[in-house]
Write a protein that holds these residues in place. Structure first.
Motif, PDB file in Angstrom:
ATOM      1  N   PHE A  69       0.823  -1.388  -0.137  1.00  0.00           N
ATOM      2  CA  PHE A  69       0.074   0.051   0.053  1.00  0.00           C
ATOM      3  C   PHE A  69       0.884   1.294  -0.040  1.00  0.00           C
ATOM      4  CE2 PHE A  69      -2.554  -3.429   2.098  1.00  0.00           C
ATOM      5  CZ  PHE A  69      -3.760  -3.080   1.202  1.00  0.00           C
ATOM      6  N   ASP A  70       0.275   2.249  -0.603  1.00  0.00           N
ATOM      7  CA  ASP A  70       1.095   3.390  -0.853  1.00  0.00           C
ATOM      8  C   ASP A  70       0.749   4.511   0.366  1.00  0.00           C
ATOM      9  OD1 ASP A  70       2.363   2.892  -3.146  1.00  0.00           O
ATOM     10  OD2 ASP A  70       0.837   3.706  -4.230  1.00  0.00           O
ATOM     11  N   HIS A  71      -0.580   4.080   0.861  1.00  0.00           N
ATOM     12  CA  HIS A  71      -0.918   4.936   2.183  1.00  0.00           C
ATOM     13  C   HIS A  71      -1.737   4.014   2.959  1.00  0.00           C
ATOM     14  CE1 HIS A  71      -0.531   8.525  -0.349  1.00  0.00           C
ATOM     15  NE2 HIS A  71      -1.084   7.876  -1.402  1.00  0.00           N
ATOM     16  N   VAL A  72      -0.901   4.061   4.398  1.00  0.00           N
ATOM     17  CA  VAL A  72      -1.678   3.390   5.539  1.00  0.00           C
ATOM     18  C   VAL A  72      -1.924   4.268   6.670  1.00  0.00           C
ATOM     19  CG1 VAL A  72      -1.148   1.557   7.346  1.00  0.00           C
ATOM     20  CG2 VAL A  72      -0.040   1.566   4.982  1.00  0.00           C
ATOM     21  N   VAL A  73      -3.300   4.451   6.971  1.00  0.00           N
ATOM     22  CA  VAL A  73      -3.711   5.463   7.735  1.00  0.00           C
ATOM     23  C   VAL A  73      -4.110   4.538   9.398  1.00  0.00           C
ATOM     24  CG1 VAL A  73      -5.436   7.129   8.395  1.00  0.00           C
ATOM     25  CG2 VAL A  73      -4.573   7.083   6.192  1.00  0.00           C
ATOM     26  N   ARG A 101       7.161   2.708   6.327  1.00  0.00           N
ATOM     27  CA  ARG A 101       7.558   3.827   7.235  1.00  0.00           C
ATOM     28  C   ARG A 101       6.935   4.990   6.349  1.00  0.00           C
ATOM     29  NH1 ARG A 101      13.304   5.252   8.945  1.00  0.00           N
ATOM     30  NH2 ARG A 101      12.255   6.374  10.357  1.00  0.00           N
ATOM     31  N   GLY A 102       7.266   5.215   5.247  1.00  0.00           N
ATOM     32  CA  GLY A 102       6.824   6.595   4.532  1.00  0.00           C
ATOM     33  C   GLY A 102       5.499   6.545   4.177  1.00  0.00           C
ATOM     34  N   ALA A 103       4.714   5.384   4.092  1.00  0.00           N
ATOM     35  CA  ALA A 103       3.467   5.281   3.816  1.00  0.00           C
ATOM     36  C   ALA A 103       2.464   5.403   4.941  1.00  0.00           C
ATOM     37  CB  ALA A 103       3.141   3.976   3.187  1.00  0.00           C
ATOM     38  N   THR A 104       2.955   5.154   6.197  1.00  0.00           N
ATOM     39  CA  THR A 104       2.102   5.200   7.291  1.00  0.00           C
ATOM     40  C   THR A 104       2.093   6.570   8.209  1.00  0.00           C
ATOM     41  OG1 THR A 104       2.953   2.795   7.799  1.00  0.00           O
ATOM     42  CG2 THR A 104       1.981   3.943   9.705  1.00  0.00           C
TER      43      THR A 104
END
Length: 247
Positions: A69-73, A101-104
């Motif tokens: 995933f590119d985005h983890v919220v 790390r960058g996505a989270t």
């Protein structure tokens, strides 16, 4: 935008409405939200208790689940910080680490830094005290801590202040720890309770009706103390406040 939601243990087991509010908010803002069912604990309880080795398999599991995933919220500053700040010491040799790390991102951080939301539509006509949890404030830099002369955009307050009718009340010690601290609240319960009662008194003196924040664990600690002493405050995670405002 496709977004994976990471649901912390406290939310999953005790406050599932926080996760549901997060999903509702993100979908309202145009995101496609997915919940990877294979996810588990991020390992923060073990690492904070001094058992870093026990956290390593969970950290690697997190990378397994979210590497695509590119985005983890995540609706938790502390769990987000666990991934971003502490995973390098656990799985630093893993080639997937930097991407994950960058996505989270913590929820408000994601709204401000990724979605570039300057105002969430909605109305919340209440006097609100904002509890700034330690991990989000001091490790994710969601705002500026008074112990450092380093300016940082207050992302949580920025998101909340755009709601119609809301009044963020001024606190005397806005960035003071509530005393929860995970196992600290168990092994040092007397000190933890005193710290929490100090925070409650600050919110009451400021005239707050609702106390909100980015970590349900801190809010749970404060709400438990408030119930015991009969303090008439309502406690809602920031995701709940934003989702309620949308109605």
């Amino acid at each position: 935008m496709k977004v994976a939601i990471f649901v912390p243990c406290y939310v999953d087991q005790l406050y599932p409405q926080v996760a549901l509010s997060t999903v509702r908010l993100l979908e309202r803002l145009g995101c496609e939200v997915v919940f990877p069912e294979e996810q588990t604990c991020c390992g923060q309880p073990m690492a904070n208790a001094g058992h870093a080795g026990a956290a390593v398999p969970l950290a690697r599991r997190f990378l397994d689940v979210f590497e695509g995933f590119d985005h983890v919220v995540c609706p938790s500053g502390s769990c987000t910080s666990m991934v971003r700040t502490h995973y390098p010491s656990l799985v630093g040799d893993d080639p997937r680490l930097q991407k994950v790390r960058g996505a989270t991102k913590e929820l408000c951080e994601f709204l401000v830094d990724v979605l570039r939301v300057d105002r969430v539509p909605g109305r919340f006509p209440h006097r609100v005290g904002l509890h700034r949890s330690c991990h989000g404030l001091r490790e994710l830099r969601l705002g500026s801590g008074s112990e450092r002369n380093v300016a940082a955009h207050d992302k949580v307050a920025a998101v909340l202040s755009g709601l119609e009718g809301i009044e963020l009340v001024p606190l005397t010690r806005a960035d003071e720890c509530c005393g929860f601290g995970g196992t600290f609240a168990v092994v040092e319960e007397a000190v933890s309770g005193l710290m929490g009662r100090d925070r409650l008194a600050d919110h009451v003196a400021a005239g707050a009706e609702v106390v909100t924040g980015t970590d349900v664990s801190c809010l749970m600690h404060l709400e438990g103390l408030a119930r015991r002493q009969g303090t008439p405050l309502r406690f809602q995670h920031v995701a709940e406040v934003l989702a309620e405002a949308l109605t």
